[in-house]
Scaffold this active site. Structure first.
Site, mmCIF file in Angstrom:
data_model
loop_
_atom_site.group_PDB
_atom_site.id
_atom_site.type_symbol
_atom_site.label_atom_id
_atom_site.label_comp_id
_atom_site.label_asym_id
_atom_site.label_seq_id
_atom_site.Cartn_x
_atom_site.Cartn_y
_atom_site.Cartn_z
ATOM 1 N N ARG A 187 52.553 51.526 50.205
ATOM 2 C CA ARG A 187 53.705 52.241 50.761
ATOM 3 C C ARG A 187 55.035 51.585 50.407
ATOM 4 O O ARG A 187 56.097 52.123 50.742
ATOM 5 C CB ARG A 187 53.562 52.374 52.272
ATOM 6 C CG ARG A 187 52.463 53.375 52.636
ATOM 7 C CD ARG A 187 52.433 53.797 54.102
ATOM 8 N NE ARG A 187 53.313 53.104 54.995
ATOM 9 C CZ ARG A 187 52.935 52.306 55.996
ATOM 10 N NH1 ARG A 187 51.648 52.099 56.219
ATOM 11 N NH2 ARG A 187 53.817 51.733 56.773
ATOM 12 N N ASN A 188 54.992 50.424 49.742
ATOM 13 C CA ASN A 188 56.246 49.815 49.298
ATOM 14 C C ASN A 188 56.810 50.683 48.177
ATOM 15 O O ASN A 188 56.095 51.058 47.250
ATOM 16 C CB ASN A 188 56.020 48.379 48.819
ATOM 17 C CG ASN A 188 57.328 47.645 48.630
ATOM 18 O OD1 ASN A 188 58.177 48.056 47.840
ATOM 19 N ND2 ASN A 188 57.491 46.550 49.341
ATOM 20 N N GLN A 189 58.091 50.998 48.240
ATOM 21 C CA GLN A 189 58.711 51.922 47.300
ATOM 22 C C GLN A 189 59.312 51.247 46.068
ATOM 23 O O GLN A 189 59.952 51.912 45.255
ATOM 24 C CB GLN A 189 59.792 52.734 48.021
ATOM 25 C CG GLN A 189 59.231 53.610 49.117
ATOM 26 C CD GLN A 189 60.321 54.335 49.889
ATOM 27 O OE1 GLN A 189 61.423 53.843 50.055
ATOM 28 N NE2 GLN A 189 59.999 55.523 50.357
ATOM 29 N N SER A 222 62.877 47.856 49.842
ATOM 30 C CA SER A 222 61.883 48.860 49.444
ATOM 31 C C SER A 222 60.651 48.822 50.350
ATOM 32 O O SER A 222 59.749 49.636 50.212
ATOM 33 C CB SER A 222 61.453 48.628 47.990
ATOM 34 O OG SER A 222 60.801 47.374 47.853
#
Length: 157
Positions: A37-39, A136
Site C-alpha cells: 500500500r506504499n505509494q 508515500s
C-alpha cells in the site's frame, strides 16, 4: 538494533530521494518501499512516466538509475517496534558527508515525508537543493494520491 539498506545510486545520480527508515515489510523483503500500500513506486512511476509498479524490483532500481535518481534513507540504524516513524528510537544517521564522493553530480535531495525532512536544513547547508514531499506511506492518508502527485512532480524541476 535494525539496520537499513545501502544507497541505490550511481556516479551520475543527480537527485536523491531519502526516506526515514525501511518499514517491516521492506526489511522482510530487503527492498525499498515493499509494503503493497506504499505509494512510492506508483508516485515515482507516474512522475517519470515509467511502469515501475509492474516491474520486478531490480528493474525498478535500474529505471531510477537511468533517470539519474537514487534512493536511500536518512537513518542507517534504529530501534523500532512496527513501522511507524513515531516509534523510532536510538537512531543513527547515515553518512551523508561521503555521498558527494560517490555521486559528484548530486544536486537535489528530496525527502519522503516529514520525519526524513527534518534533515533538510543540514543537507541544504551542504549546498544541495532540498524538497520535502508528503510521505508515500499508507499511514499518510490525509492526502489523496492526486494531491501527493502534484507535489511529487516537483522532483523533476
Amino acid at each position: 538494533m535494525l539496520r537499513g539498506f545501502p544507497p541505490v545510486m550511481s556516479k551520475d545520480t543527480h537527485t536523491l530521494i531519502l526516506g526515514s527508515f525501511p518499514g517491516e515489510a521492506s526489511l522482510a523483503a530487503t527492498q525499498y518501499y515493499a509494503h503493497p500500500r506504499n505509494q512510492f513506486w506508483r508516485l515515482l512511476g507516474t512522475v517519470l512516466d515509467e511502469p515501475l509498479v509492474e516491474l520486478a524490483y531490480e528493474d525498478r532500481l535500474l529505471r531510477l538509475l537511468h533517470h539519474r535518481i537514487g534512493v536511500w534513507d536518512v537513518l542507517a540504524a534504529c530501534e523500532r517496534e512496527g513501522s511507524l516513524d513515531a516509534a523510532i528510537r536510538h537512531a543513527t544517521p547515515n553518512d551523508f558527508a561521503a555521498f558527494r564522493q560517490h555521486a559528484p553530480d548530486l544536486s537535489k535531495v528530496c525527502f519522503n515525508g516529514k520525519t526524513a525532512g527534518r534533515f533538510a536544513p543540514v543537507i541544504g547547508e551542504a549546498g544541495y537543493t532540498t524538497l520535502v514531499l508528503p510521505s508515500s506511506s499508507p499511514a499518510n492518508a490525509m492526502l489523496s494520491f492526486d494531491q501527493k502527485l502534484r507535489l511529487w512532480r516537483d522532483i523533476l524541476t
